[in-house]
Motif scaffolding. Sequence first.
Motif, PDB file in Angstrom:
ATOM      1  N   ALA A  98       0.853  -1.189   0.000  1.00 38.78           N
ATOM      2  CA  ALA A  98       0.000   0.000   0.000  1.00 38.78           C
ATOM      3  C   ALA A  98       0.889   1.239   0.000  1.00 38.78           C
ATOM      4  O   ALA A  98       1.960   1.248   0.611  1.00 38.78           O
ATOM      5  CB  ALA A  98      -0.919   0.014   1.221  1.00 38.78           C
TER       6      ALA A  98
ATOM      7  N   ALA B 198      -6.461   2.380   4.467  1.00 40.15           N
ATOM      8  CA  ALA B 198      -7.425   1.763   3.564  1.00 40.15           C
ATOM      9  C   ALA B 198      -8.733   2.523   3.709  1.00 40.15           C
ATOM     10  O   ALA B 198      -8.949   3.215   4.712  1.00 40.15           O
ATOM     11  CB  ALA B 198      -7.631   0.288   3.903  1.00 40.15           C
TER      12      ALA B 198
ATOM     13  N   ALA C  55      -9.308   5.097  -4.761  1.00 35.07           N
ATOM     14  CA  ALA C  55      -8.444   4.303  -3.882  1.00 35.07           C
ATOM     15  C   ALA C  55      -7.398   3.543  -4.696  1.00 35.07           C
ATOM     16  O   ALA C  55      -6.233   3.434  -4.282  1.00 35.07           O
ATOM     17  CB  ALA C  55      -9.293   3.334  -3.060  1.00 35.07           C
TER      18      ALA C  55
ATOM     19  N   ILE D 248      -4.191   2.343  -2.245  1.00 37.64           N
ATOM     20  CA  ILE D 248      -4.624   1.804  -0.957  1.00 37.64           C
ATOM     21  C   ILE D 248      -5.856   0.922  -1.156  1.00 37.64           C
ATOM     22  O   ILE D 248      -6.598   1.087  -2.125  1.00 37.64           O
ATOM     23  CB  ILE D 248      -4.930   2.927   0.064  1.00 37.64           C
ATOM     24  CG1 ILE D 248      -6.102   3.797  -0.396  1.00 37.64           C
ATOM     25  CG2 ILE D 248      -3.680   3.771   0.314  1.00 37.64           C
ATOM     26  CD1 ILE D 248      -6.546   4.828   0.643  1.00 37.64           C
ATOM     27  N   PRO D 249      -6.114  -0.013  -0.238  1.00 38.41           N
ATOM     28  CA  PRO D 249      -7.282  -0.898  -0.391  1.00 38.41           C
ATOM     29  C   PRO D 249      -8.598  -0.141  -0.219  1.00 38.41           C
ATOM     30  O   PRO D 249      -8.682   0.845   0.518  1.00 38.41           O
ATOM     31  CB  PRO D 249      -7.095  -1.922   0.728  1.00 38.41           C
ATOM     32  CG  PRO D 249      -5.646  -1.874   1.071  1.00 38.41           C
ATOM     33  CD  PRO D 249      -5.238  -0.453   0.866  1.00 38.41           C
TER      34      PRO D 249
ATOM     35  N   THR E  93     -12.550  -0.977   0.931  1.00 37.59           N
ATOM     36  CA  THR E  93     -13.400  -1.982   1.572  1.00 37.59           C
ATOM     37  C   THR E  93     -14.845  -1.777   1.142  1.00 37.59           C
ATOM     38  O   THR E  93     -15.430  -0.730   1.420  1.00 37.59           O
ATOM     39  CB  THR E  93     -13.315  -1.888   3.106  1.00 37.59           C
ATOM     40  OG1 THR E  93     -11.952  -1.830   3.513  1.00 37.59           O
ATOM     41  CG2 THR E  93     -13.989  -3.089   3.747  1.00 37.59           C
TER      42      THR E  93
ATOM     43  N   THR F 269      -7.005  -3.072  -4.982  1.00 38.43           N
ATOM     44  CA  THR F 269      -7.083  -4.042  -3.893  1.00 38.43           C
ATOM     45  C   THR F 269      -8.410  -3.848  -3.180  1.00 38.43           C
ATOM     46  O   THR F 269      -8.680  -2.777  -2.631  1.00 38.43           O
ATOM     47  CB  THR F 269      -5.931  -3.839  -2.895  1.00 38.43           C
ATOM     48  OG1 THR F 269      -4.687  -4.025  -3.577  1.00 38.43           O
ATOM     49  CG2 THR F 269      -6.037  -4.837  -1.748  1.00 38.43           C
TER      50      THR F 269
ATOM     51  N   TRP G 163     -11.201  -5.193  -0.344  1.00 39.40           N
ATOM     52  CA  TRP G 163     -11.576  -6.006   0.807  1.00 39.40           C
ATOM     53  C   TRP G 163     -13.097  -6.011   0.882  1.00 39.40           C
ATOM     54  O   TRP G 163     -13.751  -5.064   0.444  1.00 39.40           O
ATOM     55  CB  TRP G 163     -11.015  -5.430   2.105  1.00 39.40           C
ATOM     56  CG  TRP G 163      -9.518  -5.340   2.178  1.00 39.40           C
ATOM     57  CD1 TRP G 163      -8.609  -5.935   1.355  1.00 39.40           C
ATOM     58  CD2 TRP G 163      -8.762  -4.607   3.154  1.00 39.40           C
ATOM     59  NE1 TRP G 163      -7.337  -5.623   1.743  1.00 39.40           N
ATOM     60  CE2 TRP G 163      -7.397  -4.807   2.853  1.00 39.40           C
ATOM     61  CE3 TRP G 163      -9.100  -3.802   4.246  1.00 39.40           C
ATOM     62  CZ2 TRP G 163      -6.377  -4.225   3.605  1.00 39.40           C
ATOM     63  CZ3 TRP G 163      -8.084  -3.232   4.994  1.00 39.40           C
ATOM     64  CH2 TRP G 163      -6.736  -3.443   4.680  1.00 39.40           C
TER      65      TRP G 163
ATOM     66  N   LEU H  70      -8.115   3.120   8.943  1.00 39.75           N
ATOM     67  CA  LEU H  70      -9.217   3.140   7.988  1.00 39.75           C
ATOM     68  C   LEU H  70      -9.722   4.574   7.870  1.00 39.75           C
ATOM     69  O   LEU H  70      -9.947   5.251   8.879  1.00 39.75           O
ATOM     70  CB  LEU H  70     -10.354   2.232   8.439  1.00 39.75           C
ATOM     71  CG  LEU H  70     -10.024   0.753   8.617  1.00 39.75           C
ATOM     72  CD1 LEU H  70     -11.286  -0.029   8.997  1.00 39.75           C
ATOM     73  CD2 LEU H  70      -9.388   0.164   7.367  1.00 39.75           C
TER      74      LEU H  70
END
Length: 366
Positions: A75, A80, A102, A107-108, A110, A128, A130, A313
């Motif tokens: 990342a 994230a 993102a 960065i991930p 979600t 990425t 999640w 987060l």
Amino acid sequence: MLTTPGPGAQSVVEFEQIARARLPGEVWDFVAGGSGAETTLAANRAALDRVALVPRAMGDLSGRHTGTDLFGVRAAMPAAIAPIAYQRLVHPDGELALARAAKRAGIPFTVSTMSSTPLEQVAEVGGTTWFQLYPLRDREQSRDLVRRAEAAGCAALMVTVDVPWMARRLRDVRNEFTVPAHVSAANFTDSSAAAGARQAVVGDSAVAAHTAATFAAFTWPDLTELRRAASIPLIVKGILDPRDAAKAISLGADAVVVSNHGGRQLDGAIASADAVTAVREAVGDRGTVLFDSGIRSGLDIMRALTLGADAVLIGRPALWGLAADGEAGADRVLGLFHQEFAEALGLAGCPDPAAARTLTIWRGSV
């Protein structure tokens, strides 16, 4: 590659007022509000503001970088995007726009169970991804969501354990808040479940009523079962007590998220910034510790790392950018986060995020 913030707002927090001016009042209240008297909502900020850093001097910063590894994926910074429901409330492009931002930020992202875009479409953005699971009364539907997330290529599964039902969020109650017709819970294949939060409830929030009818409490045996079922890293979100953190890791979780749900569940709960150090001590090096609730700047990312977190987060500020200017606004907010974090890291004498955890901190009064 992270985008530069560009002209206009020069800090993340400036986007808050831009977003507030652009959103309908009841939508703003849904995004910004907390539960009860919003004591914990305020405490999250106060606790972070009490954390003062003691910078180191004369270190070698020639190889300074902001990157970190999160579950085997690099990342660009230790952050994230948090799981956030119904993102099309604040912009028509919703989750797709924020997921693309993102991805560019490195960065991930979600994607929430209560996403207003199907998880498969979000995963197709190519960053990425999640997946966040709210445990459902229909256990087979929960299992199906996990299977769908893995099939879509999600890199981690985040189960939220602090919402057996939604706390009373008085702004939403007073507004009798209802999700508008163009927004639905798109991950639900049953049309009535997908539209549930659009059914007006006199004297209450339709979102809260839908949650009460749909969500279920999550127990330790449930965590064991989920660990057996999931083949991807498992993150447990909604942990404040170090005993719970240690037990989650012992049952096979790869990470915990120290979170009070952004002040939206138990009002009067401890601020996340006051809980994370004890959680870190309980987890040690056996798992990853993520921090959620109150992050508003790159400096806050630094503060979370010094307190013991591995990464944070980003929640409401990502929505501010999306509401302010869609995908471009989200780009600018994430670019500002990176710029602010990189500056704080360097000025504190840290060549990388890992070094931030070695800093001395001083906790004062706000």
